[in-house]
Design an enzyme around this catalytic site. Structure first.
Site, PDB file in Angstrom:
ATOM      1  CB  SER A 247      -0.916   0.011   1.227  1.00  0.00           C
ATOM      2  OG  SER A 247      -1.585   1.247   1.328  1.00  0.00           O
ATOM      3  CB  CYS A 248       0.658   4.416  -1.936  1.00  0.00           C
ATOM      4  SG  CYS A 248      -1.102   4.840  -1.894  1.00  0.00           S
ATOM      5  CB  SER A 249      -1.969   4.210   2.859  1.00  0.00           C
ATOM      6  OG  SER A 249      -2.694   4.798   1.797  1.00  0.00           O
ATOM      7  CB  SER A 250       2.695   0.977   4.235  1.00  0.00           C
ATOM      8  OG  SER A 250       1.786  -0.080   4.135  1.00  0.00           O
TER       9      SER A 250
END
Length: 470
Positions: A247-250
């Site tokens: 995920s780019c949100s990690s």
């Protein structure tokens, strides 16, 4: 870039999509919601979901089966929750005070570029949102994700057939994929959605078709000395290890304030994190960023595998969940690639003196990569949290949560479920919210006359005149 042989094939696919969409454009809200539910069940049925998750990992070599199964289930269920009861056909609102009536109309044929990191969750998100708006969608999956995307579409077609709707509402470019075919699809579509690489996003924006693209992720999280360290470490460990950090949100960096350093490190170690020595950090960086570019060989791999690739043979790495690398606060930018997005279970740690320094550190990181996306914070005061929204170039401030879950919608926050997050002008995007079904609609406004509300000139300028004269 044009593919003269491929252009007729794309034209045929688009023509079939247009025919199906034109028939679907007259559907009632009930029929639309049946279509949405059918597409959702195509992936939510547990045996199908498991098979799709297994094929996604097998074909792409990215992430883990259990986490992809969970992602497919949770993100789809959350999206279906958000869409339940939401109007997307006919009159949306009718406000007698303003005299404005809003009417929903489809955008037409949607082209959806999908990444190899989310080869099932992103396509189904696009399909469901497109159907909610009475659109057709044509997917352009990554080469590695083409096989599992085709399997997903087979399930979607089976479910659409049950409710009497045509398969051509959801299609994909036939493999083998090419940049030329994808560009041709974008030219012929009515709306382009681009997730994945920034090259995809730039291509979408230059296609000549209205496009919604996402920004680059490189999330930093600030940890205050007032944080609950055990809870904070548990959240970060889940976020950083989930699906091997596809995920780019990690989180990619932690900015740790003062006295939070030692207790946080201890709590992170208890959650399976291993702190690299300075020598190991150099080995890790060299393995991950040969020629200063992230190696595809390390993307979405487990922490033990990353350690082996980097030649880190300490016993601690054999079963670790994520690897931590301490960097000097000045080590940010292209000469220090660990300060950027890593798409792997590796966390860069910075230690700063106070909250002001933390904001400055995050700003420096985002000036290099990740501007516009989001920032995490743990243990901050309400005033400090507000400062992040007022001072940092981010579209989301995630407070005391599992970041990779919370950004894209969670059952315990108010964010809409989505697989595409706009990063505003900071991230080079034309939108700053999570992509939802409303982005798949043209909204028409009927504007009627109302009682005039024209102010007197004196009402507007009276205070200004008193203070500064006429």
């Amino acid at each position: 870039m044009r593919d003269e042989e491929g252009e007729p094939r794309v034209r045929l696919i688009v023509a079939r999509a247009r025919a199906a969409q034109e028939a679907f454009a007259g559907a009632s809200q009930e029929t639309v919601d049946l279509a949405v539910t059918a597409a959702g069940w195509a992936i939510m049925e547990p045996r199908r979901n498991r098979a799709l998750a297994e094929q996604a990992v097998r074909d792409t070599g990215l992430g883990t089966v259990d986490d992809k199964f969970d992602k497919n289930h949770r993100k789809t269920l959350g999206l279906l929750r958000d869409l339940r009861g939401a109007r997307s056909v006919g009159v949306l609102t009718d406000d007698p005070d303003t005299g404005i009536t809003e009417i929903a109309r489809p955008v037409g044929v949607v082209a959806g570029l999908t990444p190899s990191t989310h080869p099932v969750a992103t396509p189904i998100n696009y399909i469901i949102n497109a159907l909610k708006g009475r659109n057709a969608v044509i997917l352009a999956p990554s080469p590695k994700g083409a096989g599992v995307c085709a399997r997903l579409l087979d399930h979607v077609h089976d479910e659409l057939a049950k409710v009497g709707l045509p398969a051509d509402l959801a299609q994909m470019l036939p493999p083998p994929a090419s940049k030329a075919l994808t560009m041709e699809l974008m030219r012929q579509a009515d709306l382009v959605l681009a997730a994945g690489s920034q090259a995809n996003v730039r291509a979408a924006y230059s296609s000549g078709t209205p496009a919604l693209g996402v920004g680059l992720g490189n999330v930093a999280a600030i940890i205050s000395p007032n944080a609950d360290f055990q809870a904070t470490a548990a959240r970060i460990a889940v976020s950083k290890s989930f699906d091997n950090a596809t995920s780019c949100s990690s989180e990619n960096s932690l900015v740790v304030i003062g006295d939070a350093w030692r207790p946080l490190l201890a709590a992170l170690a208890a959650e399976g994190g291993v702190l690299a020595t300075p020598e190991e950090r150099s080995q890790l960086e060299a393995a991950m960023f040969p020629s200063s570019k992230l190696s595809p060989a390390v993307v979405a791999q487990s922490a033990p595998r990353l350690a082996r690739l980097a030649g880190l043979d300490r016993d601690d790495y054999a079963a670790c969940r994520f690897i931590m690398a301490h960097e000097d606060t000045t080590h940010v930018g292209s000469r220090h690639p660990l300060s950027g997005e890593k798409l792997s279970p590796v966390l860069t740690l910075y230690r700063v003196a106070d909250f002001d320094a933390a904001i400055a550190q995050v700003r420096a990181i985002y000036d290099y990569q990740g501007k516009g996306h989001s920032v995490g914070v743990h243990g901050a005061s309400p005033q400090e949290i507000l400062r992040l929204g007022l001072e940092l170039p981010v579209c989301r401030v995630i407070v005391d949560q599992i970041h990779s879950y919370a950004v894209s919608g969670a059952f315990d926050n108010g964010q809409p479920f989505s697989m595409a997050m706009g990063c505003g002008t900071w991230g080079g995007n034309g939108f700053s919210d999570n992509l939802t079904y409303r982005h798949f609609l043209n909204i028409i406004r009927i504007v009627r006359p109302t009682t005039p509300r024209q102010p007197r000139v004196e009402d507007v300028f009276d205070d200004y005149w008193r203070r500064y004269g006429r």
